[in-house]
Design a protein around this motif. Structure first.
Motif, PDB file in Angstrom:
ATOM      1  N   SER A   1      -3.121  -1.222  -3.054  1.00  0.00           N
ATOM      2  CA  SER A   1      -3.974  -0.053  -2.836  1.00  0.00           C
ATOM      3  C   SER A   1      -3.137   1.204  -2.631  1.00  0.00           C
ATOM      4  N   CYS A   2      -3.817   2.350  -2.695  1.00  0.00           N
ATOM      5  CA  CYS A   2      -3.186   3.647  -2.451  1.00  0.00           C
ATOM      6  C   CYS A   2      -4.004   4.390  -1.408  1.00  0.00           C
ATOM      7  N   SER A   3      -3.356   4.910  -0.391  1.00  0.00           N
ATOM      8  CA  SER A   3      -4.049   5.620   0.667  1.00  0.00           C
ATOM      9  C   SER A   3      -4.514   6.996   0.199  1.00  0.00           C
ATOM     10  N   LYS A   4      -5.417   7.576   0.956  1.00  0.00           N
ATOM     11  CA  LYS A   4      -5.945   8.904   0.651  1.00  0.00           C
ATOM     12  C   LYS A   4      -4.867   9.966   0.837  1.00  0.00           C
ATOM     13  N   ASP A   5      -4.901  10.989   0.009  1.00  0.00           N
ATOM     14  CA  ASP A   5      -4.018  12.156   0.126  1.00  0.00           C
ATOM     15  C   ASP A   5      -2.536  11.796   0.044  1.00  0.00           C
TER      16      ASP A   5
ATOM     17  N   SER B   1       0.836  -1.199   0.000  1.00  0.00           N
ATOM     18  CA  SER B   1       0.000   0.000   0.000  1.00  0.00           C
ATOM     19  C   SER B   1       0.871   1.248   0.000  1.00  0.00           C
ATOM     20  N   LEU B   2       0.493   2.210  -0.827  1.00  0.00           N
ATOM     21  CA  LEU B   2       1.222   3.473  -0.860  1.00  0.00           C
ATOM     22  C   LEU B   2       0.741   4.356   0.274  1.00  0.00           C
ATOM     23  N   LYS B   3       1.661   4.711   1.179  1.00  0.00           N
ATOM     24  CA  LYS B   3       1.328   5.537   2.331  1.00  0.00           C
ATOM     25  C   LYS B   3       2.424   6.578   2.521  1.00  0.00           C
ATOM     26  N   GLY B   4       2.195   7.506   3.447  1.00  0.00           N
ATOM     27  CA  GLY B   4       3.218   8.471   3.808  1.00  0.00           C
ATOM     28  C   GLY B   4       3.059   9.798   3.080  1.00  0.00           C
TER      29      GLY B   4
ATOM     30  N   SER C   1      -1.092  13.809 -15.233  1.00  0.00           N
ATOM     31  CA  SER C   1      -1.095  12.493 -15.875  1.00  0.00           C
ATOM     32  C   SER C   1      -0.663  11.439 -14.867  1.00  0.00           C
ATOM     33  N   PHE C   2      -1.453  10.358 -14.789  1.00  0.00           N
ATOM     34  CA  PHE C   2      -1.206   9.278 -13.832  1.00  0.00           C
ATOM     35  C   PHE C   2      -1.234   7.968 -14.608  1.00  0.00           C
ATOM     36  N   ARG C   3      -0.192   7.125 -14.415  1.00  0.00           N
ATOM     37  CA  ARG C   3      -0.111   5.889 -15.192  1.00  0.00           C
ATOM     38  C   ARG C   3       0.281   4.726 -14.297  1.00  0.00           C
ATOM     39  N   PHE C   4      -0.422   3.602 -14.456  1.00  0.00           N
ATOM     40  CA  PHE C   4      -0.088   2.347 -13.784  1.00  0.00           C
ATOM     41  C   PHE C   4       0.202   1.297 -14.849  1.00  0.00           C
ATOM     42  N   ASN C   5       1.405   0.704 -14.800  1.00  0.00           N
ATOM     43  CA  ASN C   5       1.798  -0.330 -15.760  1.00  0.00           C
ATOM     44  C   ASN C   5       2.176  -1.611 -15.021  1.00  0.00           C
ATOM     45  N   ASP C   6       1.630  -2.725 -15.414  1.00  0.00           N
ATOM     46  CA  ASP C   6       2.037  -4.028 -14.881  1.00  0.00           C
ATOM     47  C   ASP C   6       1.989  -4.082 -13.362  1.00  0.00           C
ATOM     48  N   CYS C   7       0.913  -3.561 -12.786  1.00  0.00           N
ATOM     49  CA  CYS C   7       0.684  -3.667 -11.337  1.00  0.00           C
ATOM     50  C   CYS C   7      -0.419  -4.701 -11.147  1.00  0.00           C
ATOM     51  N   SER C   8      -0.054  -5.966 -11.183  1.00  0.00           N
ATOM     52  CA  SER C   8      -1.035  -7.059 -11.287  1.00  0.00           C
ATOM     53  C   SER C   8      -1.887  -7.236 -10.036  1.00  0.00           C
ATOM     54  N   ALA C   9      -1.424  -6.758  -8.871  1.00  0.00           N
ATOM     55  CA  ALA C   9      -2.182  -6.944  -7.627  1.00  0.00           C
ATOM     56  C   ALA C   9      -3.039  -5.736  -7.265  1.00  0.00           C
TER      57      ALA C   9
ATOM     58  N   SER D   1      -9.627   4.436  -4.811  1.00  0.00           N
ATOM     59  CA  SER D   1     -10.786   5.103  -4.235  1.00  0.00           C
ATOM     60  C   SER D   1     -10.958   6.478  -4.862  1.00  0.00           C
ATOM     61  N   GLU D   2     -12.138   7.030  -4.759  1.00  0.00           N
ATOM     62  CA  GLU D   2     -12.451   8.312  -5.397  1.00  0.00           C
ATOM     63  C   GLU D   2     -11.555   9.432  -4.888  1.00  0.00           C
ATOM     64  N   ASP D   3     -11.221   9.415  -3.612  1.00  0.00           N
ATOM     65  CA  ASP D   3     -10.413  10.494  -3.049  1.00  0.00           C
ATOM     66  C   ASP D   3      -8.911  10.242  -3.173  1.00  0.00           C
ATOM     67  N   THR D   4      -8.522   9.169  -3.859  1.00  0.00           N
ATOM     68  CA  THR D   4      -7.109   8.896  -4.086  1.00  0.00           C
ATOM     69  C   THR D   4      -6.567   9.723  -5.237  1.00  0.00           C
ATOM     70  N   LEU D   5      -7.369   9.867  -6.297  1.00  0.00           N
ATOM     71  CA  LEU D   5      -6.913  10.565  -7.498  1.00  0.00           C
ATOM     72  C   LEU D   5      -7.076  12.071  -7.347  1.00  0.00           C
ATOM     73  N   PRO D   6      -6.103  12.855  -7.800  1.00  0.00           N
ATOM     74  CA  PRO D   6      -6.204  14.316  -7.741  1.00  0.00           C
ATOM     75  C   PRO D   6      -7.409  14.826  -8.519  1.00  0.00           C
ATOM     76  N   SER D   7      -8.012  15.899  -8.039  1.00  0.00           N
ATOM     77  CA  SER D   7      -9.253  16.412  -8.622  1.00  0.00           C
ATOM     78  C   SER D   7      -9.087  16.917 -10.043  1.00  0.00           C
ATOM     79  N   PHE D   8      -7.903  17.449 -10.360  1.00  0.00           N
ATOM     80  CA  PHE D   8      -7.707  18.075 -11.666  1.00  0.00           C
ATOM     81  C   PHE D   8      -6.892  17.203 -12.624  1.00  0.00           C
ATOM     82  N   LEU D   9      -6.928  15.904 -12.403  1.00  0.00           N
ATOM     83  CA  LEU D   9      -6.200  14.971 -13.263  1.00  0.00           C
ATOM     84  C   LEU D   9      -6.753  15.040 -14.692  1.00  0.00           C
TER      85      LEU D   9
END
Length: 300
Positions: A223-227, A198-201, A235-243, A248-256
């Motif tokens: 998973s990715c934590s909030k904020d 999980s992405l945190k910090g 621009s946000f990209r995920f490649n070959d992240c099989s798991a 969640s809705e609040d994970t992605l920046p509003s102006f992406l």
């Protein structure tokens, strides 16, 4: 013959098993105002042990702009006279698995681009003081023995001009937990997080110049934590992240402006659900593994 070639700008040596050193008398130098060697590439020279740079005549090496070393498996270290390479702008070292050290790397004040890939024996620790050139703009580092201790003046923070960083391996864990990266970053690519679930910090939130962020080949990431991410992301990209199962809705920046998901089967399945698709419908450009989906946004 090489040393007397005063008009020589580029030199590439490949697959020369008898080559053990290059050269003891320094690099080709300029004559009557003509530039000396600017681009030196040595590849697949399995017996190469050392690269000499003349200490007595630094002008012989002062025009070198780019140095490439690839698959030179007998090479233990770069020359001690690295500080004579006053004009070196690009350094690429890959698959030199016996390389142990990079002496004088921090003295290369003209270096703009540094690429270190696959030197299994290289030990580079920021805890021992500054070890990176101060004016770097682009870095690619993938080496399992590079260490990043908490908050150090010798680390990435001192690189005020760094705009592009590609970094791989679990050394990234420390960078995700604390604000160790420079705020000048515009493009950041993180790959091969083999133990992170999980992405945190708060290691990324302070990067208010960051526009493009990529996660690649993070096999355990679920998973990715909030904020976690800065609001400036475009621009946000995920490649070959099989798991990776969901965002969640609040994970992605509003102006992406763009979301790309490539070969992440669980995440792709998640967005097959119309309810979950609505969480990203506001993003103008969505690319899910190259497949088109029905959405009020432009999908490519």
């Amino acid at each position: 013959m090489i040393l007397t070639s005063t008009f020589l700008h580029e030199l590439e040596l490949q697959r020369i098993p008898s080559l053990t050193a290059f050269p003891e008398d320094g690099l080709p130098h300029s004559l009557d105002g003509f530039p000396a060697l600017q681009d030196l590439s040595i590849q697949d020279c399995k017996s190469l042990e050392s690269i000499f740079i003349s200490e007595t005549s630094s002008s012989q090496s002062s025009m070198l702009r780019k140095l490439t070393l690839h698959s030179c498996n007998a090479l233990i270290s770069l020359p001690k006279q690295m500080d004579t390479l006053t004009t070196l702008e690009e350094l690429l070292v890959s698959n030199c698995d016996t390389l142990r050290s990079l002496p004088g790397l921090d003295t290369l004040t003209s270096l703009k681009s540094l690429h270190l890939w696959g030197p299994q024996g290289l030990m580079l620790s920021f805890s021992e003081g500054p070890c990176l050139p101060p004016n770097l703009q682009s870095i690619y580092i993938e080496s399992p023995r590079i260490t990043v201790p908490p908050m150090t003046e010798g680390g990435f923070q001192r690189l005020k001009d760094l705009s592009r960083l590609t970094i791989a391996g679990d050394m990234v864990n420390a960078l995700l937990k604390e604000p160790l990266l420079p705020i000048s970053l515009v493009n950041l690519s993180i790959s091969k997080l083999s133990t992170t679930k999980s992405l945190k910090g708060n290691g990324l939130r302070h990067l208010l110049s960051l526009e493009n962020l990529t996660f690649s080949k993070c096999s355990e990431l679920e998973s990715c934590s909030k904020d976690v991410f800065p609001s400036t992301l475009k621009s946000f990209r995920f490649n070959d992240c099989s798991a990776l199962e969901s965002l969640s809705e609040d994970t992605l920046p509003s102006f992406l402006k763009r979301l790309s998901i490539w070969r992440c089967p669980l995440l792709e399945a998640w967005y097959e659900n119309k309810e979950h698709w609505s969480n990203i419908a506001h993003i103008p450009v969505i690319d899910l593994n190259g497949n088109r989906h029905t959405s009020p946004v432009t999908v490519i």
